[in-house]
Design a protein around this motif. Structure first.
Motif, PDB file in Angstrom:
ATOM      1  N   GLY A  89       8.243  -2.090  -3.000  1.00  0.00           N
ATOM      2  CA  GLY A  89       7.121  -1.613  -2.200  1.00  0.00           C
ATOM      3  C   GLY A  89       6.688  -0.338  -2.913  1.00  0.00           C
ATOM      4  N   GLN A  90       5.523   0.186  -2.620  1.00  0.00           N
ATOM      5  CA  GLN A  90       5.093   1.395  -3.336  1.00  0.00           C
ATOM      6  C   GLN A  90       5.942   2.601  -2.959  1.00  0.00           C
ATOM      7  N   ASP A  91       6.465   2.594  -1.730  1.00  0.00           N
ATOM      8  CA  ASP A  91       7.218   3.746  -1.227  1.00  0.00           C
ATOM      9  C   ASP A  91       8.276   3.196  -0.268  1.00  0.00           C
ATOM     10  N   GLY A 144       0.807  -1.219   0.000  1.00  0.00           N
ATOM     11  CA  GLY A 144       0.000   0.000   0.000  1.00  0.00           C
ATOM     12  C   GLY A 144       0.837   1.264   0.000  1.00  0.00           C
ATOM     13  N   CYS A 145       0.154   2.398  -0.023  1.00  0.00           N
ATOM     14  CA  CYS A 145       0.846   3.687  -0.067  1.00  0.00           C
ATOM     15  C   CYS A 145      -0.032   4.751   0.580  1.00  0.00           C
ATOM     16  N   SER A 146       0.614   5.615   1.358  1.00  0.00           N
ATOM     17  CA  SER A 146      -0.140   6.663   2.060  1.00  0.00           C
ATOM     18  C   SER A 146       0.086   8.034   1.457  1.00  0.00           C
ATOM     19  N   ASN A 147       0.716   8.097   0.302  1.00  0.00           N
ATOM     20  CA  ASN A 147       1.064   9.420  -0.233  1.00  0.00           C
ATOM     21  C   ASN A 147      -0.074  10.116  -0.978  1.00  0.00           C
ATOM     22  N   ASN A 148      -0.986   9.330  -1.502  1.00  0.00           N
ATOM     23  CA  ASN A 148      -2.165   9.920  -2.166  1.00  0.00           C
ATOM     24  C   ASN A 148      -1.824  10.991  -3.197  1.00  0.00           C
ATOM     25  N   CYS A 149      -0.927  10.681  -4.101  1.00  0.00           N
ATOM     26  CA  CYS A 149      -0.661  11.613  -5.208  1.00  0.00           C
ATOM     27  C   CYS A 149      -1.972  11.792  -5.977  1.00  0.00           C
ATOM     28  N   SER A 150      -2.169  13.004  -6.503  1.00  0.00           N
ATOM     29  CA  SER A 150      -3.486  13.378  -7.047  1.00  0.00           C
ATOM     30  C   SER A 150      -3.980  12.491  -8.182  1.00  0.00           C
ATOM     31  N   TYR A 151      -3.035  11.877  -8.900  1.00  0.00           N
ATOM     32  CA  TYR A 151      -3.388  11.138 -10.122  1.00  0.00           C
ATOM     33  C   TYR A 151      -3.445   9.633  -9.915  1.00  0.00           C
ATOM     34  N   CYS A 152      -3.099   9.152  -8.715  1.00  0.00           N
ATOM     35  CA  CYS A 152      -2.744   7.738  -8.561  1.00  0.00           C
ATOM     36  C   CYS A 152      -3.856   6.910  -7.930  1.00  0.00           C
ATOM     37  N   THR A 153      -4.050   5.724  -8.488  1.00  0.00           N
ATOM     38  CA  THR A 153      -5.099   4.831  -7.993  1.00  0.00           C
ATOM     39  C   THR A 153      -4.577   3.837  -6.954  1.00  0.00           C
ATOM     40  N   ILE A 154      -3.262   3.780  -6.786  1.00  0.00           N
ATOM     41  CA  ILE A 154      -2.699   2.730  -5.929  1.00  0.00           C
ATOM     42  C   ILE A 154      -3.258   2.780  -4.491  1.00  0.00           C
ATOM     43  N   PRO A 155      -3.321   3.971  -3.851  1.00  0.00           N
ATOM     44  CA  PRO A 155      -3.873   3.966  -2.478  1.00  0.00           C
ATOM     45  C   PRO A 155      -5.320   3.466  -2.445  1.00  0.00           C
ATOM     46  N   LEU A 156      -6.070   3.697  -3.540  1.00  0.00           N
ATOM     47  CA  LEU A 156      -7.451   3.202  -3.584  1.00  0.00           C
ATOM     48  C   LEU A 156      -7.472   1.685  -3.705  1.00  0.00           C
ATOM     49  N   GLY A 202       0.372  16.750  -6.144  1.00  0.00           N
ATOM     50  CA  GLY A 202       0.387  16.366  -4.731  1.00  0.00           C
ATOM     51  C   GLY A 202       1.694  15.696  -4.337  1.00  0.00           C
ATOM     52  N   ARG A 203       2.769  16.047  -5.060  1.00  0.00           N
ATOM     53  CA  ARG A 203       4.090  15.490  -4.718  1.00  0.00           C
ATOM     54  C   ARG A 203       4.789  16.542  -3.844  1.00  0.00           C
ATOM     55  N   PRO A 204       5.125  16.187  -2.596  1.00  0.00           N
ATOM     56  CA  PRO A 204       5.591  17.203  -1.648  1.00  0.00           C
ATOM     57  C   PRO A 204       7.078  17.549  -1.757  1.00  0.00           C
ATOM     58  N   VAL A 250      12.155   4.737  -4.885  1.00  0.00           N
ATOM     59  CA  VAL A 250      12.550   5.670  -3.823  1.00  0.00           C
ATOM     60  C   VAL A 250      11.857   7.017  -4.090  1.00  0.00           C
ATOM     61  N   HIS A 251      10.950   7.398  -3.221  1.00  0.00           N
ATOM     62  CA  HIS A 251      10.209   8.658  -3.375  1.00  0.00           C
ATOM     63  C   HIS A 251      11.165   9.817  -3.079  1.00  0.00           C
ATOM     64  N   PRO A 252      11.257  10.814  -3.980  1.00  0.00           N
ATOM     65  CA  PRO A 252      12.241  11.890  -3.780  1.00  0.00           C
ATOM     66  C   PRO A 252      12.066  12.633  -2.452  1.00  0.00           C
TER      67      PRO A 252
HETATM   68  S1  SF4 Z   1       2.372   7.612  -7.319  1.00  0.00           S
HETATM   69 FE1  SF4 Z   1       3.551   6.280  -5.964  1.00  0.00          FE
HETATM   70  S2  SF4 Z   1       3.884   7.526  -4.124  1.00  0.00           S
HETATM   71 FE2  SF4 Z   1       2.177   8.489  -5.225  1.00  0.00          FE
HETATM   72  S3  SF4 Z   1       0.326   7.556  -4.335  1.00  0.00           S
HETATM   73 FE3  SF4 Z   1       0.892   6.362  -6.154  1.00  0.00          FE
HETATM   74  S4  SF4 Z   1       2.113   4.664  -5.358  1.00  0.00           S
HETATM   75 FE4  SF4 Z   1       2.046   6.256  -3.759  1.00  0.00          FE
END
Ligand code: SF4
Length: 418
Positions: free
Chosen positions: A181-183, A137-149, A254-256, A215-217
Protein backbone atom coordinates in the motif's frame (compact mmCIF):
# COMPACT_ATOMS: atom_id res chain seq x y z
CA UNK A 1 -8.82 -20.36 -24.77
CA UNK A 2 -7.10 -17.16 -26.03
CA UNK A 3 -3.86 -16.02 -24.43
CA UNK A 4 -3.23 -12.64 -22.78
CA UNK A 5 0.03 -11.15 -21.55
CA UNK A 6 0.36 -8.69 -18.67
CA UNK A 7 3.34 -6.40 -18.58
CA UNK A 8 3.91 -4.74 -15.20
CA UNK A 9 6.14 -1.68 -14.92
CA UNK A 10 7.15 -0.17 -11.58
CA UNK A 11 6.99 -1.52 -8.05
CA UNK A 12 5.30 -4.34 -6.07
CA UNK A 13 2.20 -2.16 -5.57
CA UNK A 14 1.69 -2.36 -9.32
CA UNK A 15 2.16 -6.13 -9.23
CA UNK A 16 -0.80 -6.35 -6.83
CA UNK A 17 -2.91 -4.40 -9.35
CA UNK A 18 -1.72 -6.71 -12.12
CA UNK A 19 -2.86 -9.72 -10.11
CA UNK A 20 -6.33 -8.20 -9.92
CA UNK A 21 -6.29 -7.45 -13.68
CA UNK A 22 -5.20 -11.05 -14.28
CA UNK A 23 -8.23 -12.18 -12.28
CA UNK A 24 -10.55 -10.17 -14.53
CA UNK A 25 -8.96 -11.66 -17.62
CA UNK A 26 -9.06 -15.27 -16.45
CA UNK A 27 -12.63 -14.74 -15.26
CA UNK A 28 -13.46 -13.68 -18.81
CA UNK A 29 -11.88 -16.81 -20.29
CA UNK A 30 -8.37 -15.57 -21.07
CA UNK A 31 -5.30 -17.62 -20.19
CA UNK A 32 -2.36 -15.62 -18.78
CA UNK A 33 0.70 -16.36 -20.92
CA UNK A 34 4.30 -16.22 -19.73
CA UNK A 35 5.47 -14.37 -22.83
CA UNK A 36 3.97 -12.10 -25.45
CA UNK A 37 4.58 -14.66 -28.18
CA UNK A 38 1.34 -15.87 -29.82
CA UNK A 39 -0.92 -13.81 -27.55
CA UNK A 40 -3.98 -11.84 -28.64
CA UNK A 41 -4.22 -9.37 -25.78
CA UNK A 42 -1.56 -7.24 -24.12
CA UNK A 43 -2.29 -5.26 -20.96
CA UNK A 44 0.42 -2.80 -19.90
CA UNK A 45 0.20 -1.72 -16.27
CA UNK A 46 2.26 1.47 -16.26
CA UNK A 47 4.12 3.49 -13.66
CA UNK A 48 4.41 7.29 -13.77
CA UNK A 49 5.78 8.07 -10.33
CA UNK A 50 8.78 10.02 -11.62
CA UNK A 51 10.01 11.12 -15.03
CA UNK A 52 12.20 8.04 -15.73
CA UNK A 53 9.17 5.83 -15.04
CA UNK A 54 7.06 7.93 -17.44
CA UNK A 55 9.80 7.64 -20.08
CA UNK A 56 9.99 3.87 -19.64
CA UNK A 57 6.20 3.58 -19.94
CA UNK A 58 6.17 5.69 -23.12
CA UNK A 59 8.93 3.59 -24.66
CA UNK A 60 7.03 0.38 -23.94
CA UNK A 61 3.84 1.93 -25.33
CA UNK A 62 5.61 2.67 -28.62
CA UNK A 63 6.70 -0.97 -28.93
CA UNK A 64 3.24 -2.21 -27.93
CA UNK A 65 1.55 -0.16 -30.63
CA UNK A 66 3.91 -1.73 -33.17
CA UNK A 67 3.00 -5.19 -31.79
CA UNK A 68 -0.69 -4.41 -32.18
CA UNK A 69 -0.29 -3.19 -35.74
CA UNK A 70 1.52 -6.37 -36.78
CA UNK A 71 -1.73 -8.38 -36.75
CA UNK A 72 -5.35 -7.25 -37.00
CA UNK A 73 -7.59 -8.13 -34.07
CA UNK A 74 -4.96 -7.85 -31.36
CA UNK A 75 -6.23 -6.14 -28.22
CA UNK A 76 -4.08 -3.55 -26.46
CA UNK A 77 -5.00 -2.20 -23.02
CA UNK A 78 -3.25 0.61 -21.17
CA UNK A 79 -3.66 0.70 -17.40
CA UNK A 80 -2.10 2.15 -14.28
CA UNK A 81 -0.52 5.38 -13.19
CA UNK A 82 0.30 6.82 -16.62
CA UNK A 83 -3.34 7.22 -17.68
CA UNK A 84 -4.11 8.05 -14.03
CA UNK A 85 -1.67 10.92 -14.11
CA UNK A 86 -2.22 12.06 -17.68
CA UNK A 87 -5.87 11.28 -18.43
CA UNK A 88 -6.04 10.31 -22.07
CA UNK A 89 -9.09 10.21 -24.30
CA UNK A 90 -7.66 8.46 -27.30
CA UNK A 91 -6.89 11.70 -29.09
CA UNK A 92 -3.37 12.26 -27.77
CA UNK A 93 -1.42 9.78 -29.87
CA UNK A 94 -2.87 6.77 -28.09
CA UNK A 95 -5.56 5.97 -30.62
CA UNK A 96 -4.28 2.41 -30.99
CA UNK A 97 -5.43 1.36 -27.54
CA UNK A 98 -8.64 -0.60 -27.20
CA UNK A 99 -9.07 0.41 -23.59
CA UNK A 100 -7.42 2.93 -21.27
CA UNK A 101 -8.03 2.56 -17.53
CA UNK A 102 -6.55 4.12 -14.39
CA UNK A 103 -4.66 2.45 -11.51
CA UNK A 104 -6.40 -0.67 -10.17
CA UNK A 105 -9.55 0.01 -12.23
CA UNK A 106 -10.73 -3.58 -12.35
CA UNK A 107 -14.35 -2.57 -12.87
CA UNK A 108 -13.34 -0.68 -16.03
CA UNK A 109 -11.60 -3.82 -17.27
CA UNK A 110 -14.48 -6.06 -16.24
CA UNK A 111 -16.91 -3.85 -18.05
CA UNK A 112 -14.78 -4.00 -21.16
CA UNK A 113 -14.52 -7.76 -20.91
CA UNK A 114 -18.29 -7.92 -20.36
CA UNK A 115 -18.01 -9.60 -16.98
CA UNK A 116 -21.17 -9.71 -14.94
CA UNK A 117 -19.55 -10.04 -11.53
CA UNK A 118 -16.21 -9.46 -9.87
CA UNK A 119 -13.74 -12.23 -10.37
CA UNK A 120 -11.10 -13.72 -8.15
CA UNK A 121 -7.48 -12.67 -8.64
CA UNK A 122 -5.44 -15.46 -10.23
CA UNK A 123 -1.68 -15.66 -10.29
CA UNK A 124 0.00 -13.70 -13.08
CA UNK A 125 2.41 -16.41 -14.22
CA UNK A 126 2.16 -18.70 -11.19
CA UNK A 127 4.47 -16.74 -8.90
CA UNK A 128 5.50 -18.11 -5.55
CA UNK A 129 5.76 -14.67 -3.96
CA UNK A 130 2.59 -12.61 -4.21
CA UNK A 131 1.45 -9.17 -3.08
CA UNK A 132 -1.66 -8.13 -1.22
CA UNK A 133 -2.77 -4.54 -1.31
CA UNK A 134 -4.32 -3.31 1.94
CA UNK A 135 -5.05 0.28 0.92
CA UNK A 136 -5.19 2.50 -2.09
CA UNK A 137 -3.94 6.08 -2.38
CA UNK A 138 -2.03 8.24 0.07
CA UNK A 139 -2.94 11.21 2.23
CA UNK A 140 0.55 12.33 3.16
CA UNK A 141 1.08 14.76 0.29
CA UNK A 142 4.87 14.85 0.42
CA UNK A 143 6.00 17.96 -1.47
CA UNK A 144 7.64 16.08 -4.34
CA UNK A 145 5.21 13.21 -4.85
CA UNK A 146 2.62 12.66 -7.56
CA UNK A 147 1.00 9.61 -5.99
CA UNK A 148 -1.79 11.48 -4.12
CA UNK A 149 -2.60 13.26 -7.41
CA UNK A 150 -2.70 9.98 -9.30
CA UNK A 151 -4.27 7.66 -6.76
CA UNK A 152 -6.14 10.02 -4.45
CA UNK A 153 -6.40 10.04 -0.64
CA UNK A 154 -5.76 6.84 1.32
CA UNK A 155 -8.65 4.38 1.46
CA UNK A 156 -8.06 1.37 3.72
CA UNK A 157 -9.54 -1.96 2.69
CA UNK A 158 -11.51 -3.87 5.31
CA UNK A 159 -9.99 -6.86 7.16
CA UNK A 160 -12.69 -9.05 5.57
CA UNK A 161 -11.63 -8.08 2.04
CA UNK A 162 -7.95 -8.45 2.87
CA UNK A 163 -8.36 -11.87 4.51
CA UNK A 164 -10.46 -13.05 1.57
CA UNK A 165 -7.68 -12.04 -0.83
CA UNK A 166 -5.14 -13.79 1.40
CA UNK A 167 -7.28 -16.93 1.23
CA UNK A 168 -7.31 -16.81 -2.58
CA UNK A 169 -3.55 -16.31 -2.69
CA UNK A 170 -3.04 -19.22 -0.26
CA UNK A 171 -5.31 -21.45 -2.39
CA UNK A 172 -3.24 -20.54 -5.43
CA UNK A 173 -0.09 -21.74 -3.68
CA UNK A 174 1.52 -18.50 -2.51
CA UNK A 175 4.48 -19.23 -0.23
CA UNK A 176 5.16 -15.57 0.53
CA UNK A 177 2.74 -12.63 0.62
CA UNK A 178 4.03 -9.05 0.59
CA UNK A 179 1.71 -6.55 2.26
CA UNK A 180 1.65 -3.41 0.15
CA UNK A 181 0.00 0.00 0.00
CA UNK A 182 1.38 3.53 -0.32
CA UNK A 183 1.45 3.95 3.46
CA UNK A 184 0.89 0.56 5.10
CA UNK A 185 1.80 1.73 8.62
CA UNK A 186 -1.20 4.07 8.68
CA UNK A 187 -3.71 1.30 7.88
CA UNK A 188 -6.62 1.43 10.35
CA UNK A 189 -10.03 -0.16 10.41
CA UNK A 190 -12.56 0.17 13.24
CA UNK A 191 -9.72 0.93 15.66
CA UNK A 192 -7.56 -2.00 14.50
CA UNK A 193 -3.98 -1.27 13.44
CA UNK A 194 -1.51 -2.67 10.94
CA UNK A 195 0.13 -4.79 13.67
CA UNK A 196 -3.24 -6.36 14.44
CA UNK A 197 -3.78 -7.05 10.73
CA UNK A 198 -0.31 -8.62 10.34
CA UNK A 199 -0.99 -10.76 13.39
CA UNK A 200 -4.33 -11.95 11.93
CA UNK A 201 -2.75 -12.84 8.61
CA UNK A 202 0.27 -14.57 10.12
CA UNK A 203 -1.89 -16.48 12.63
CA UNK A 204 -4.36 -17.61 9.97
CA UNK A 205 -1.66 -18.77 7.54
CA UNK A 206 1.26 -19.99 9.66
CA UNK A 207 3.00 -21.63 6.67
CA UNK A 208 3.12 -18.47 4.58
CA UNK A 209 5.84 -15.85 4.92
CA UNK A 210 4.45 -12.32 5.37
CA UNK A 211 6.54 -9.24 4.61
CA UNK A 212 5.52 -5.64 5.31
CA UNK A 213 6.45 -3.01 2.73
CA UNK A 214 6.41 0.83 2.66
CA UNK A 215 6.46 1.67 6.37
CA UNK A 216 6.41 5.48 6.73
CA UNK A 217 8.87 6.49 9.50
CA UNK A 218 6.38 8.92 11.07
CA UNK A 219 3.79 6.17 11.53
CA UNK A 220 6.03 3.21 12.44
CA UNK A 221 3.92 0.92 14.66
CA UNK A 222 5.61 0.66 18.06
CA UNK A 223 4.29 -2.88 18.58
CA UNK A 224 5.81 -4.29 15.37
CA UNK A 225 9.01 -5.76 16.86
CA UNK A 226 7.18 -7.82 19.53
CA UNK A 227 5.09 -9.29 16.69
CA UNK A 228 8.22 -10.82 15.20
CA UNK A 229 8.74 -12.81 18.39
CA UNK A 230 5.12 -14.01 18.31
CA UNK A 231 4.99 -14.92 14.63
CA UNK A 232 7.97 -16.61 13.06
CA UNK A 233 6.28 -16.20 9.67
CA UNK A 234 6.39 -12.39 9.79
CA UNK A 235 9.72 -11.60 8.18
CA UNK A 236 12.33 -9.74 10.30
CA UNK A 237 12.38 -7.12 7.59
CA UNK A 238 11.43 -3.47 7.54
CA UNK A 239 11.02 -1.53 4.33
CA UNK A 240 11.25 2.06 5.51
CA UNK A 241 11.85 4.84 2.97
CA UNK A 242 13.65 7.55 4.96
CA UNK A 243 13.97 9.84 1.87
CA UNK A 244 16.51 12.00 3.77
CA UNK A 245 17.80 12.61 7.29
CA UNK A 246 18.57 16.34 7.25
CA UNK A 247 15.86 18.21 9.18
CA UNK A 248 15.93 21.06 6.67
CA UNK A 249 15.35 18.78 3.72
CA UNK A 250 12.77 16.62 5.50
CA UNK A 251 10.80 19.76 6.33
CA UNK A 252 10.95 20.95 2.74
CA UNK A 253 9.88 17.48 1.59
CA UNK A 254 6.84 17.70 3.87
CA UNK A 255 7.93 14.57 5.75
CA UNK A 256 6.70 14.99 9.34
CA UNK A 257 9.72 13.64 11.25
CA UNK A 258 13.29 14.62 12.05
CA UNK A 259 16.73 13.07 11.76
CA UNK A 260 16.64 12.38 15.50
CA UNK A 261 13.36 10.48 15.13
CA UNK A 262 15.02 8.32 12.46
CA UNK A 263 18.10 7.76 14.62
CA UNK A 264 15.89 6.60 17.51
CA UNK A 265 14.06 4.15 15.25
CA UNK A 266 17.24 2.81 13.68
CA UNK A 267 18.94 2.51 17.11
CA UNK A 268 16.00 0.31 18.08
CA UNK A 269 16.29 -1.79 14.89
CA UNK A 270 20.03 -2.10 15.37
CA UNK A 271 19.69 -3.27 18.97
CA UNK A 272 16.74 -5.56 18.39
CA UNK A 273 17.13 -9.02 19.94
CA UNK A 274 16.17 -10.58 16.64
CA UNK A 275 18.42 -9.76 13.68
CA UNK A 276 16.54 -7.26 11.53
CA UNK A 277 17.11 -6.31 7.95
CA UNK A 278 16.13 -2.83 6.81
CA UNK A 279 15.57 -1.71 3.25
CA UNK A 280 15.51 2.03 2.73
CA UNK A 281 15.17 4.49 -0.12
CA UNK A 282 16.15 8.15 -0.42
CA UNK A 283 16.08 11.08 -2.79
CA UNK A 284 19.40 12.67 -3.75
CA UNK A 285 19.81 16.22 -5.04
CA UNK A 286 16.58 17.51 -3.53
CA UNK A 287 16.17 21.28 -4.03
CA UNK A 288 18.28 23.04 -1.43
CA UNK A 289 20.38 19.96 -0.56
CA UNK A 290 23.83 21.16 0.49
CA UNK A 291 27.01 19.14 0.93
CA UNK A 292 26.36 19.32 4.67
CA UNK A 293 22.86 17.83 4.28
CA UNK A 294 24.22 15.09 2.07
CA UNK A 295 27.09 14.30 4.48
CA UNK A 296 24.53 13.82 7.22
CA UNK A 297 22.72 11.32 5.01
CA UNK A 298 25.92 9.38 4.22
CA UNK A 299 26.91 9.41 7.89
CA UNK A 300 23.48 7.96 8.78
CA UNK A 301 23.80 5.19 6.20
CA UNK A 302 27.28 4.25 7.41
CA UNK A 303 26.21 4.26 11.04
CA UNK A 304 23.60 1.49 10.91
CA UNK A 305 24.58 -2.09 10.13
CA UNK A 306 20.93 -3.14 10.15
CA UNK A 307 20.56 -1.42 6.76
CA UNK A 308 20.75 -4.22 4.24
CA UNK A 309 19.48 -2.57 1.04
CA UNK A 310 19.87 1.04 -0.04
CA UNK A 311 18.07 2.47 -3.06
CA UNK A 312 18.66 6.09 -4.05
CA UNK A 313 16.86 8.14 -6.70
CA UNK A 314 17.71 11.57 -8.08
CA UNK A 315 15.12 14.29 -7.49
CA UNK A 316 12.82 14.96 -10.46
CA UNK A 317 10.66 18.08 -10.56
CA UNK A 318 7.17 16.73 -11.15
CA UNK A 319 4.45 18.98 -12.43
CA UNK A 320 1.52 19.31 -10.06
CA UNK A 321 3.57 18.84 -6.90
CA UNK A 322 4.18 21.54 -4.27
CA UNK A 323 7.94 21.46 -4.76
CA UNK A 324 7.53 21.97 -8.50
CA UNK A 325 5.76 25.26 -7.82
CA UNK A 326 8.14 26.63 -5.19
CA UNK A 327 11.64 25.70 -6.29
CA UNK A 328 13.80 27.72 -8.62
CA UNK A 329 16.17 25.83 -10.97
CA UNK A 330 19.26 26.98 -9.05
CA UNK A 331 17.93 25.22 -5.91
CA UNK A 332 18.64 21.86 -7.56
CA UNK A 333 22.25 20.66 -7.30
CA UNK A 334 23.85 20.35 -10.74
CA UNK A 335 23.82 16.96 -12.39
CA UNK A 336 27.52 16.18 -11.83
CA UNK A 337 27.04 16.85 -8.09
CA UNK A 338 23.98 14.61 -8.06
CA UNK A 339 25.81 11.84 -9.94
CA UNK A 340 28.75 12.01 -7.56
CA UNK A 341 26.41 11.88 -4.55
CA UNK A 342 24.60 8.87 -6.03
CA UNK A 343 27.98 7.20 -6.54
CA UNK A 344 28.87 7.82 -2.89
CA UNK A 345 25.60 6.20 -1.86
CA UNK A 346 26.49 3.30 -4.16
CA UNK A 347 29.80 2.96 -2.27
CA UNK A 348 27.93 2.94 1.05
CA UNK A 349 25.61 0.23 -0.32
CA UNK A 350 28.64 -1.85 -1.42
CA UNK A 351 30.11 -1.60 2.10
CA UNK A 352 26.83 -2.82 3.58
CA UNK A 353 26.78 -5.77 1.15
CA UNK A 354 30.28 -6.80 2.22
CA UNK A 355 29.47 -6.43 5.93
CA UNK A 356 26.26 -8.43 5.62
CA UNK A 357 27.95 -11.24 3.67
CA UNK A 358 30.64 -11.46 6.39
CA UNK A 359 28.03 -11.35 9.13
CA UNK A 360 25.91 -14.12 7.60
CA UNK A 361 28.71 -16.41 6.38
CA UNK A 362 28.43 -19.80 8.10
CA UNK A 363 24.87 -19.20 9.34
CA UNK A 364 22.15 -21.67 8.50
CA UNK A 365 18.91 -20.14 7.31
CA UNK A 366 15.76 -20.82 5.33
CA UNK A 367 15.76 -19.69 1.72
CA UNK A 368 12.62 -19.62 -0.40
CA UNK A 369 13.46 -21.05 -3.82
CA UNK A 370 12.17 -18.77 -6.61
CA UNK A 371 13.79 -20.83 -9.38
CA UNK A 372 15.86 -24.07 -9.31
CA UNK A 373 19.08 -22.11 -8.68
CA UNK A 374 17.94 -18.84 -7.09
CA UNK A 375 15.98 -17.95 -3.99
CA UNK A 376 15.68 -15.22 -1.40
CA UNK A 377 16.22 -15.22 2.35
CA UNK A 378 13.91 -13.98 5.09
CA UNK A 379 16.12 -10.86 5.19
CA UNK A 380 15.60 -10.02 1.50
CA UNK A 381 12.46 -9.21 -0.43
CA UNK A 382 11.95 -11.05 -3.71
CA UNK A 383 12.53 -9.13 -6.93
CA UNK A 384 13.84 -5.90 -5.36
CA UNK A 385 16.61 -7.04 -2.98
CA UNK A 386 19.58 -9.37 -3.35
CA UNK A 387 19.01 -13.00 -4.30
CA UNK A 388 20.55 -16.18 -2.91
CA UNK A 389 22.38 -18.53 -5.31
CA UNK A 390 22.13 -22.26 -4.48
CA UNK A 391 25.06 -24.63 -5.02
CA UNK A 392 22.70 -27.16 -6.59
CA UNK A 393 19.31 -27.33 -8.18
CA UNK A 394 16.23 -27.33 -5.92
CA UNK A 395 12.47 -27.38 -6.38
CA UNK A 396 11.02 -23.86 -6.86
CA UNK A 397 8.42 -22.89 -4.25
CA UNK A 398 10.07 -24.89 -1.47
CA UNK A 399 11.70 -23.40 1.62
CA UNK A 400 15.23 -24.82 1.68
CA UNK A 401 17.54 -25.07 4.68
CA UNK A 402 20.92 -23.68 3.62
CA UNK A 403 24.29 -22.64 4.94
CA UNK A 404 25.46 -19.23 3.74
CA UNK A 405 28.88 -19.51 2.14
CA UNK A 406 29.50 -15.90 1.12
CA UNK A 407 28.23 -13.04 -0.98
CA UNK A 408 28.66 -11.38 -4.35
CA UNK A 409 27.39 -7.79 -4.51
CA UNK A 410 23.96 -7.76 -2.92
CA UNK A 411 23.52 -11.51 -3.50
CA UNK A 412 24.36 -14.35 -1.14
CA UNK A 413 25.72 -17.77 -2.01
CA UNK A 414 24.46 -20.85 -0.19
CA UNK A 415 25.08 -24.55 0.26
CA UNK A 416 21.85 -26.54 0.23
CA UNK A 417 21.62 -28.66 3.40
CA UNK A 418 18.41 -30.57 2.73
S1 SF4 B 1 6.15 9.75 -0.99
FE1 SF4 B 1 4.95 8.04 -0.19
S2 SF4 B 1 4.08 8.84 1.72
FE2 SF4 B 1 4.71 10.64 0.54
S3 SF4 B 1 2.87 11.23 -0.62
FE3 SF4 B 1 4.09 9.88 -1.93
S4 SF4 B 1 3.22 7.84 -1.61
FE4 SF4 B 1 2.53 9.15 0.10
Amino acid sequence: MPDAFLLTLGCPKNVADSDAFAGCLTGAGWRIARSLENTDLLLINTCAFIKPAVDESLEVIGEALEWKNERPGRILILAGCLPGRYPVDGSGGLEGFDLIIGPGDTSGLEEYLSLKSASTPEPAGGRISRYLKISEGCSNNCSYCTIPLIRGARRDRSPGEILMDAEHLAEQGAVEIGIVGQDTASWKYDGDSISWLMSQLAGTYPDIWFRLYYVHPAFYPGDFLPLLAEHENIMPYIDMPVQHVSDRILKRMGRPYTGDHLRKLFDMFENSEKMLSVRTTMIVGYPGETEEDFSELIQFLSQYRCIRTIAAFPYWPEEGTREFDIHSPEDIPDSSTVQSRLARIGDAADEHNILWAERLEGDTMDILADTPLLGHSRLDAPEVDGACCFDRSVEPGRIIRCRITGGAGSDLTAEVLK
